[in-house]
Design an enzyme around this catalytic site. Structure first.
Site, short mmCIF file in Angstrom:
data_model
loop_
_atom_site.label_atom_id
_atom_site.label_comp_id
_atom_site.label_asym_id
_atom_site.label_seq_id
_atom_site.Cartn_x
_atom_site.Cartn_y
_atom_site.Cartn_z
N PRO A 88 41.57 41.71 39.37
CA PRO A 88 42.46 42.43 38.86
C PRO A 88 43.18 43.15 40.00
O PRO A 88 44.36 43.64 39.92
CB PRO A 88 41.85 43.38 37.88
CG PRO A 88 40.70 42.78 37.47
CD PRO A 88 39.99 41.95 38.78
N GLU A 115 32.17 41.14 33.23
CA GLU A 115 32.99 42.27 34.30
C GLU A 115 33.23 41.82 35.54
O GLU A 115 33.42 42.45 36.60
CB GLU A 115 31.73 43.34 34.05
CG GLU A 115 31.60 44.13 32.87
CD GLU A 115 32.92 44.77 32.62
OE1 GLU A 115 33.37 44.88 31.43
OE2 GLU A 115 33.43 45.75 33.36
N ARG A 152 53.55 23.11 42.34
CA ARG A 152 54.98 22.65 42.25
C ARG A 152 55.70 22.66 43.63
O ARG A 152 56.50 22.05 43.90
CB ARG A 152 55.82 23.60 41.29
CG ARG A 152 55.98 24.96 41.85
CD ARG A 152 56.65 25.85 40.90
NE ARG A 152 58.07 25.52 41.04
CZ ARG A 152 59.12 26.13 41.81
NH1 ARG A 152 58.57 26.73 42.91
NH2 ARG A 152 60.24 25.73 41.79
N ASP A 167 65.52 25.81 46.31
CA ASP A 167 64.44 26.76 46.54
C ASP A 167 64.35 27.48 47.61
O ASP A 167 63.44 28.66 47.60
CB ASP A 167 63.34 25.86 46.63
CG ASP A 167 62.48 26.14 45.18
OD1 ASP A 167 61.14 25.91 45.17
OD2 ASP A 167 62.90 26.67 44.18
N1 JDK Z 1 45.58 40.20 37.78
C1 JDK Z 1 44.29 40.25 37.07
C2 JDK Z 1 43.27 39.34 37.47
C3 JDK Z 1 42.36 39.85 36.29
C4 JDK Z 1 40.86 39.34 36.16
C5 JDK Z 1 40.55 38.28 37.09
C6 JDK Z 1 38.99 37.94 36.78
C7 JDK Z 1 38.18 38.74 36.07
C8 JDK Z 1 36.83 38.37 35.80
C9 JDK Z 1 36.52 39.48 34.86
N2 JDK Z 1 37.73 40.14 34.48
C10 JDK Z 1 37.69 40.96 33.43
C11 JDK Z 1 37.33 42.37 33.72
C12 JDK Z 1 37.95 42.89 34.94
C13 JDK Z 1 37.56 44.05 35.44
C14 JDK Z 1 36.99 45.17 34.51
C15 JDK Z 1 36.62 46.37 34.83
N3 JDK Z 1 35.32 46.59 35.23
C16 JDK Z 1 35.22 48.04 35.68
C17 JDK Z 1 33.90 48.54 36.01
C18 JDK Z 1 33.48 47.57 37.04
C19 JDK Z 1 33.53 46.27 36.63
C20 JDK Z 1 34.96 45.87 36.43
C21 JDK Z 1 36.41 44.42 33.08
C22 JDK Z 1 37.01 43.25 32.61
C23 JDK Z 1 38.76 39.42 35.08
C24 JDK Z 1 40.13 39.82 35.37
N4 JDK Z 1 42.88 40.58 35.41
N5 JDK Z 1 44.24 40.73 35.88
#
Ligand code: JDK
Length: 238
Positions: A88, A115, A152, A167
Site C-alpha cells: 500500500p 497483514e 500492453r 501512445d
Molecule cells: N496500492 C495498494 C496495494 C495494497 C496491498 C498490497 C499488498 C498487500 C498485502 C496485504 N495487504 C492488505 C493490508 C495491507 C496493510 C495493512 C495495514 N497493516 C497495519 C499494521 C502493520 C501491517 C499492515 C493491512 C492489510 C495488501 C495491500 N493496497 N493498496
C-alpha cells in the site's frame, strides 16, 4: 517477457490471464506469465503460509520460508528476474514505471495477503510498488494492474493497433482525447465536426489540443513535469 507471480490466491488470476489482449498475448506466446501458489512451496503437512506477528498486533503475516523457497526454485536457471512486491505504501506505479518495467526480460511479482509479508522477504525485492493511496485486501489486484499496463507495451501485444496508437500521449502520462463513434448525432449530442472532416492533420492536432487541455485542467502537475523534462514540443507548449 516472462513474469512469475507468487500468491496464496492463484485463482484470482484465472480470468485475467485468459481474457482480452493479455489472454491473447499469452496464448500466442508473445509473453509468458506463470502464477505460483506459495502454498506449494511449504514443507509441513498443513501447508502453512502465515503466522502471527512478532510483537503482537492484528491479523497474520506471510512467512518468509515458502516465499524464499519459491524464489530459489524459480531462479535456479535462466535470467534473474526483476522482483516487485506490491504494497500500500510502495513507490507509486505510473506510466513511466510501466514503460521501464516493460523493458525488463523477466519480472517476478510477490503478492502479499493478510497483514503483508515478513520484512525479510524484502531482501529479495528490487521495487516495492503501490497502485494508489488506498488499502486493498492483498497484492493480487495491484499485480494485475501492473501486468496489464506493462504487457500492453510489449511489441506485438496490441497487434496492429500499436503502430496507429498515439501512445506518445499516454506514454508521457497525458490524459486521453475524447473518443466518438457512430451515430454522428445521439440524443441531440453531436460528434465534433473536425472528426467527420477526414482531414487527418486537423484531427491529429485537435486531439493533441484536447489531450493537453484536459491534462492542464485536471492534472497540471503532469504538464509541469513534462516541461521540466523537456518532453513537450514548442507547439505543444503554445
Ligand atoms: N496500492 C495498494 C496495494 C495494497 C496491498 C498490497 C499488498 C498487500 C498485502 C496485504 N495487504 C492488505 C493490508 C495491507 C496493510 C495493512 C495495514 N497493516 C497495519 C499494521 C502493520 C501491517 C499492515 C493491512 C492489510 C495488501 C495491500 N493496497 N493498496
Amino acid at each position: 517477457m516472462r513474469i512469475d507471480v507468487l500468491t496464496v490466491l492463484p485463482g484470482l488470476f484465472d480470468c485475467f490471464l485468459k481474457e482480452g489482449v493479455i489472454g491473447k498475448a499469452i496464448s500466442s506466446g508473445k509473453v509468458e506469465v506463470k502464477v505460483h501458489n506459495i502454498r506449494d512451496f511449504t514443507t509441513d503437512k498443513h501447508r502453512v503460509v502465515d503466522d502471527v506477528p512478532y510483537g503482537g498486533g492484528p491479523g497474520m503475516v506471510l512467512k518468509p520460508e515458502p516465499i524464499f523457497r519459491a524464489y530459489d526454485e524459480l531462479t535456479k536457471e535462466g535470467e534473474k528476474p526483476y522482483v516487485l512486491l506490491t504494497e500500500p505504501w510502495g513507490e507509486k506505479f505510473n506510466q513511466e514505471m510501466a514503460v521501464e518495467l516493460s523493458k525488463k526480460p523477466r519480472l517476478m511479482i510477490i503478492c502479499g495477503r493478510y497483514e503483508g509479508v515478513d520484512e525479510r522477504v524484502k531482501s529479495l525485492v528490487d521495487r516495492e510498488v503501490s497502485i494508489g493511496d488506498y488499502v486493498l485486501t492483498g497484492g493480487e489486484l495491484p499485480a494485475m494492474v501492473i501486468m496489464d499496463a506493462v504487457l500492453r507495451l510489449i511489441p506485438g501485444v496490441l497487434g496492429n493497433l500499436e503502430s496507429l496508437r498515439a501512445d506518445s500521449f499516454s506514454d508521457r502520462g497525458l490524459l486521453g482525447y475524447p473518443n466518438y463513434t457512430r451515430p454522428a448525432e445521439f440524443r441531440g449530442m453531436k460528434v465534433p465536426e473536425v472528426l467527420l472532416s477526414g482531414h487527418h492533420k486537423k484531427i491529429e492536432s485537435w486531439r493533441k489540443e484536447q489531450s493537453l487541455r484536459k491534462t492542464l485542467e485536471r492534472r497540471p502537475e503532469i504538464i509541469e513535469n513534462l516541461k521540466r523534462k523537456g518532453l513537450l514540443t514548442k507547439e505543444e507548449l503554445e
